[in-house]
Design a protein around this motif. Structure first.
Motif, PDB file in Angstrom:
ATOM      1  N   ILE A   1     133.921  62.956 -13.739  1.00 19.57           N
ATOM      2  CA  ILE A   1     133.633  62.845 -15.175  1.00 19.57           C
ATOM      3  C   ILE A   1     134.889  62.935 -16.038  1.00 19.57           C
ATOM      4  O   ILE A   1     134.852  62.572 -17.206  1.00 19.57           O
ATOM      5  N   ASP A   2     135.999  63.346 -15.456  1.00 20.75           N
ATOM      6  CA  ASP A   2     137.234  63.432 -16.236  1.00 20.75           C
ATOM      7  C   ASP A   2     138.161  62.231 -16.013  1.00 20.75           C
ATOM      8  O   ASP A   2     139.332  62.275 -16.366  1.00 20.75           O
TER       9      ASP A   2
ATOM     10  N   PRO B   1     129.875  65.611 -20.666  1.00 20.84           N
ATOM     11  CA  PRO B   1     130.134  67.019 -20.340  1.00 20.84           C
ATOM     12  C   PRO B   1     129.681  67.403 -18.935  1.00 20.84           C
ATOM     13  O   PRO B   1     130.132  68.413 -18.403  1.00 20.84           O
ATOM     14  N   THR B   2     128.811  66.595 -18.349  1.00 16.02           N
ATOM     15  CA  THR B   2     128.320  66.884 -17.013  1.00 16.02           C
ATOM     16  C   THR B   2     128.110  65.579 -16.254  1.00 16.02           C
ATOM     17  O   THR B   2     127.922  64.530 -16.869  1.00 16.02           O
ATOM     18  N   GLY B   3     128.162  65.669 -14.955  1.00 17.92           N
ATOM     19  CA  GLY B   3     127.933  64.507 -14.111  1.00 17.92           C
ATOM     20  C   GLY B   3     126.455  64.254 -13.902  1.00 17.92           C
ATOM     21  O   GLY B   3     125.603  64.816 -14.598  1.00 17.92           O
ATOM     22  N   ALA B   4     126.151  63.445 -12.911  1.00 16.87           N
ATOM     23  CA  ALA B   4     124.767  63.112 -12.606  1.00 16.87           C
ATOM     24  C   ALA B   4     124.702  62.492 -11.216  1.00 16.87           C
ATOM     25  O   ALA B   4     125.669  61.888 -10.759  1.00 16.87           O
TER      26      ALA B   4
ATOM     27  N   ARG C   1     120.951  65.201 -14.088  1.00 15.50           N
ATOM     28  CA  ARG C   1     122.246  65.584 -14.643  1.00 15.50           C
ATOM     29  C   ARG C   1     122.726  66.899 -14.059  1.00 15.50           C
ATOM     30  O   ARG C   1     121.947  67.800 -13.799  1.00 15.50           O
ATOM     31  N   GLY C   2     124.051  66.970 -13.868  1.00 12.45           N
ATOM     32  CA  GLY C   2     124.685  68.181 -13.353  1.00 12.45           C
ATOM     33  C   GLY C   2     125.866  67.825 -12.481  1.00 12.45           C
ATOM     34  O   GLY C   2     125.987  66.707 -11.994  1.00 12.45           O
ATOM     35  N   GLY C   3     126.776  68.760 -12.323  1.00 11.57           N
ATOM     36  CA  GLY C   3     127.935  68.560 -11.468  1.00 11.57           C
ATOM     37  C   GLY C   3     129.121  67.983 -12.212  1.00 11.57           C
ATOM     38  O   GLY C   3     129.108  67.832 -13.434  1.00 11.57           O
ATOM     39  N   SER C   4     130.148  67.639 -11.441  1.00 12.55           N
ATOM     40  CA  SER C   4     131.397  67.153 -12.037  1.00 12.55           C
ATOM     41  C   SER C   4     131.685  65.693 -11.691  1.00 12.55           C
ATOM     42  O   SER C   4     132.771  65.199 -11.973  1.00 12.55           O
TER      43      SER C   4
END
Length: 143
Positions: A60-61, A90-93, A40-43
């Protein structure tokens, strides 16, 4: 943080193709399924599959309007995008998708993918909420 989530495929013993039209069905999980392993992490949600060299990349938006007008490639990424649009995590992956389910063989490979993606992205709710979230995601993905 690395997360791994698995979702089984299924067969309909009675009622094939009636489950999504409001009829009665008897679905049963099988011993094959889909595993999503991510960090997990990023946009963005960025996934590679073991079925081909393609990559799904979804911001993610993303929302329903974007899904309706965007050309999402490869085709299987529409299912990932549907989940991301529903969850708005809330976070990417970044990670991989492994599956031993044959695609388009009536074993719910798309549902298995969506459930595993939702869980890997941190879905937090009960089983019914997970099922209805992924049902909405499938409807978004398929129009």
């Amino acid at each position: 943080m690395i997360v791994e989530a698995h979702a089984a495929g299924r067969v309909n013993v009675i009622g094939e193709h009636t489950d999504y039209t409001g009829g009665l069905a008897l679905g049963m999980a099988i011993d094959r399924g889909t595993t999503v392993r991510v960090e997990r992490g990023g946009s963005v949600v960025r996934l590679r599959t073991d079925h081909d060299d393609s990559e799904a990349m979804v911001a993610i938006d993303i929302d329903a309007t974007e899904m309706a007008t965007a050309r999402i490639e490869p085709e299987w990424a529409c299912f990932v995008a549907g989940v991301v649009a529903e969850l708005q995590p809330p976070t990417g992956a970044t990670g991989t998708v492994r599956s031993d389910l044959p695609i388009a063989a009536g074993l719910s490979s798309s549902a298995s993918l969506q459930l595993a993606v939702a869980l890997a992205l941190g879905f937090d709710g009960n089983a019914l909420e997970l099922a209805t979230t992924c049902q909405r995601a499938e409807q978004r993905a398929t129009g």
